[in-house]
Scaffold this motif. Structure first.
Motif, short mmCIF file in Angstrom:
data_model
loop_
_atom_site.label_atom_id
_atom_site.label_comp_id
_atom_site.label_asym_id
_atom_site.label_seq_id
_atom_site.Cartn_x
_atom_site.Cartn_y
_atom_site.Cartn_z
N LYS A 1 0.81 -1.21 0.00
CA LYS A 1 0.00 0.00 0.00
C LYS A 1 0.85 1.26 0.00
O LYS A 1 0.44 2.29 -0.55
CB LYS A 1 -0.95 -0.01 1.21
N GLU A 2 2.03 1.20 0.63
CA GLU A 2 2.90 2.37 0.65
C GLU A 2 3.31 2.78 -0.77
O GLU A 2 3.51 3.97 -1.05
CB GLU A 2 4.15 2.10 1.49
N LEU A 3 3.46 1.81 -1.64
CA LEU A 3 3.86 2.12 -3.01
C LEU A 3 2.77 2.83 -3.79
O LEU A 3 3.05 3.54 -4.75
CB LEU A 3 4.25 0.82 -3.75
N ASN A 4 1.52 2.63 -3.39
CA ASN A 4 0.40 3.21 -4.13
C ASN A 4 -0.16 4.46 -3.45
O ASN A 4 -1.24 4.93 -3.82
CB ASN A 4 -0.71 2.18 -4.32
N ALA A 5 0.54 4.98 -2.44
CA ALA A 5 0.14 6.26 -1.86
C ALA A 5 0.33 7.35 -2.91
O ALA A 5 1.28 7.32 -3.70
CB ALA A 5 0.97 6.56 -0.62
N THR A 6 -0.58 8.31 -2.96
CA THR A 6 -0.63 9.29 -4.04
C THR A 6 -0.87 10.69 -3.50
O THR A 6 -1.68 10.87 -2.59
CB THR A 6 -1.75 8.94 -5.04
N ILE A 7 -0.16 11.65 -4.07
CA ILE A 7 -0.40 13.06 -3.75
C ILE A 7 -1.21 13.68 -4.88
O ILE A 7 -0.85 13.55 -6.05
CB ILE A 7 0.92 13.83 -3.59
N LEU A 8 -2.31 14.33 -4.54
CA LEU A 8 -3.12 15.04 -5.53
C LEU A 8 -2.66 16.50 -5.60
O LEU A 8 -2.74 17.23 -4.61
CB LEU A 8 -4.61 14.98 -5.17
N THR A 9 -2.16 16.89 -6.75
CA THR A 9 -1.80 18.29 -6.99
C THR A 9 -2.93 18.95 -7.75
O THR A 9 -3.39 18.43 -8.77
CB THR A 9 -0.50 18.38 -7.80
N LEU A 10 -3.40 20.10 -7.26
CA LEU A 10 -4.55 20.77 -7.85
C LEU A 10 -4.08 21.78 -8.89
O LEU A 10 -3.42 22.76 -8.56
CB LEU A 10 -5.38 21.46 -6.76
N VAL A 11 -4.44 21.52 -10.14
CA VAL A 11 -4.06 22.39 -11.26
C VAL A 11 -5.29 23.19 -11.68
O VAL A 11 -6.33 22.61 -12.01
CB VAL A 11 -3.53 21.56 -12.44
N PRO A 12 -5.21 24.52 -11.69
CA PRO A 12 -6.38 25.34 -12.07
C PRO A 12 -6.79 25.08 -13.51
O PRO A 12 -5.96 25.02 -14.41
CB PRO A 12 -5.89 26.78 -11.88
N LYS A 13 -8.10 24.93 -13.72
CA LYS A 13 -8.65 24.76 -15.07
C LYS A 13 -9.05 26.09 -15.68
O LYS A 13 -9.27 26.18 -16.89
CB LYS A 13 -9.86 23.82 -15.04
N VAL A 14 -9.16 27.12 -14.85
CA VAL A 14 -9.55 28.46 -15.30
C VAL A 14 -8.55 29.46 -14.71
O VAL A 14 -7.88 29.17 -13.72
CB VAL A 14 -10.99 28.80 -14.86
N PRO A 15 -8.45 30.67 -15.28
CA PRO A 15 -7.46 31.65 -14.80
C PRO A 15 -7.61 32.02 -13.33
O PRO A 15 -6.63 32.14 -12.61
CB PRO A 15 -7.69 32.86 -15.71
N ASN A 16 -8.84 32.21 -12.87
CA ASN A 16 -9.06 32.62 -11.48
C ASN A 16 -10.03 31.65 -10.80
O ASN A 16 -11.23 31.92 -10.70
CB ASN A 16 -9.61 34.05 -11.41
N PRO A 17 -9.54 30.50 -10.37
CA PRO A 17 -10.43 29.50 -9.76
C PRO A 17 -11.08 30.01 -8.49
O PRO A 17 -10.40 30.61 -7.64
CB PRO A 17 -9.49 28.33 -9.49
N SER A 18 -12.37 29.77 -8.35
CA SER A 18 -13.10 30.24 -7.18
C SER A 18 -13.75 29.12 -6.39
O SER A 18 -14.27 29.34 -5.30
CB SER A 18 -14.19 31.24 -7.62
N LYS A 19 -13.74 27.91 -6.92
CA LYS A 19 -14.32 26.76 -6.22
C LYS A 19 -13.52 25.51 -6.56
O LYS A 19 -12.73 25.50 -7.51
CB LYS A 19 -15.80 26.58 -6.59
N MET A 20 -13.71 24.46 -5.80
CA MET A 20 -12.90 23.26 -5.96
C MET A 20 -13.12 22.59 -7.32
O MET A 20 -12.23 21.92 -7.83
CB MET A 20 -13.20 22.26 -4.83
#
Length: 378
Positions: free
Chosen positions: A192-211
């Motif tokens: 399970k340690e090998l499949n731990a994952t970090i989610l990096t949040l990349v904006p889909k719009v210039p000024n993101p206002s919600k998740m």
């Protein structure tokens, strides 16, 4: 073998952190002294993710600006909640991010399918010879090639080691990596340690206002990527035989641009009233990637006659991830995934195409059963 390799990497990580603390104030001088081994520019280029420039001339000020701009652009100061309320502060923003993505990735859906009904939809299958090749023993050379095919400076997973580390130190860590990967393909069990994952949040719009304005990109551990890359390489050659011509993305020998040009040609005169009535259907697949049902996908693979061994490999990779979310440079949350495909997993594009083939076949079957429907002229 997987556990032994993870333990060694954890011990090495502690030593590297200590080395980094002791040398961080003198990195410029030390990079000049050891430029042949590690230049300052290489160090900064990895952090800035500016991949289209090559190390050579000194561009330290440029890279520092790129790092600063990237951090400012990705920093989330406030966000709107589901009810429209304003959420501010690191702690509250982190809680909202965890809640949002746990609802998407960490909640399973009741299955409304069956492998028998899928077999009635799917009319193309993997041949016996193809199935035999997919499930053959993984060789040491195949593992090495999979590792060296990975981009060296992509963001690392939770263990902190990117592909560049494994490539440069292969003469030291190569045997351990090969043994750990071979253990997975022999046993079908993934630590399970090998499949731990970090989610990096990349904006889909210039000024993101919600998740929902952020795209979650998965940063997986390199050892997991090697395993997934091997499986993807075994699936990829046979997709043209089982995937309909209407699907052009991620299939060898096809280009997604062809479908874009085709749509432009078909819709050229749609604004005119003359001629036969015309209809175009646009399907919104914005969240389909993150919400694919694992049981449905595994049943689809069985309906395509994928070998059981390969299905079990894929199942182990699909069903064991745990996610943390990177918010403002810090990790938040640690929850298990229960559905969806990860953007950043080498297998995901091909598995998504296979899942989409069921939708393509369902549409085609309904069209064939509609006597008044006719395809676009020519």
């Amino acid at each position: 073998m997987q556990f032994q390799l993870c333990s060694k990497l954890q011990k090495l990580k502690k030593g590297l952190k200590s080395l980094s603390k002791n040398t961080v104030g003198d990195v410029t001088v030390k990079s000049i002294e050891a430029k042949a081994a590690l230049t300052e520019e290489d160090f900064l280029r990895q952090k800035s993710r500016v991949q289209w420039l090559k190390a050579g001339d000194r561009n330290s000020s440029y890279f520092f600006k790129a790092i600063k701009e990237r951090r400012n652009r990705s920093k989330i100061f406030s966000i709107s909640g589901e009810d429209g309320s304003l959420i501010e502060g690191d702690t509250r923003v982190k809680s909202e991010a965890i809640r949002h993505f746990q609802n998407i990735l960490g909640c399973s859906m009741p299955s409304r399918h069956g492998s028998r009904s899928l077999r009635n939809v799917i009319d193309k299958h993997i041949s016996n010879d193809q199935a035999d090749y997919m499930s053959t023993e993984v060789t040491n050379d195949e593992i090495r090639k999979a590792c060296f095919s990975l981009h060296p400076n992509k963001a690392p997973g939770p263990d902190g080691f990117n592909a560049h580390f494994f490539k440069k130190t292969w003469h030291i860590v190569g045997d351990d990596v090969i043994n750990a990967v071979q253990e997975f393909f022999y046993s079908g069990l993934l630590l399970k340690e090998l499949n731990a994952t970090i989610l990096t949040l990349v904006p889909k719009v210039p000024n993101p206002s919600k998740m929902t304005d952020f795209r979650p990109i998965a940063c997986c551990n390199t050892l997991y990527k090697i395993i997934a890359k091997i499986i993807a390489n075994r699936i990829k050659p046979y997709l043209p035989d089982i995937i309909s011509p209407s699907q052009s993305a991620f299939v060898a020998g096809r280009r997604i641009g062809d479908n874009i040009l085709l749509v432009q040609e078909l819709l050229r005169d749609y604004h005119k009233d003359a001629g036969m009535p015309k209809l175009a259907l646009k399907v919104d697949l914005m969240k389909a990637f993150d919400t694919v049902d694992w049981g449905f996908l595994l049943d689809t693979l069985a309906a395509f006659h994928f070998p059981l061994k390969v299905i079990n490999w894929i199942k182990a990779c699909l069903t064991t991830p745990k996610f943390s979310i990177s918010i403002n440079g810090e990790l938040a949350g640690f929850f298990p995934g229960k559905k969806g495909l990860r953007q950043g997993d080498p297998m995901s594009p091909y598995l998504f195409v296979i899942a989409m083939e069921v939708l393509s076949k369902l549409l085609a079957n309904h069209i064939m059963g509609t006597p008044n429907f006719k395809y676009h002229w020519r």
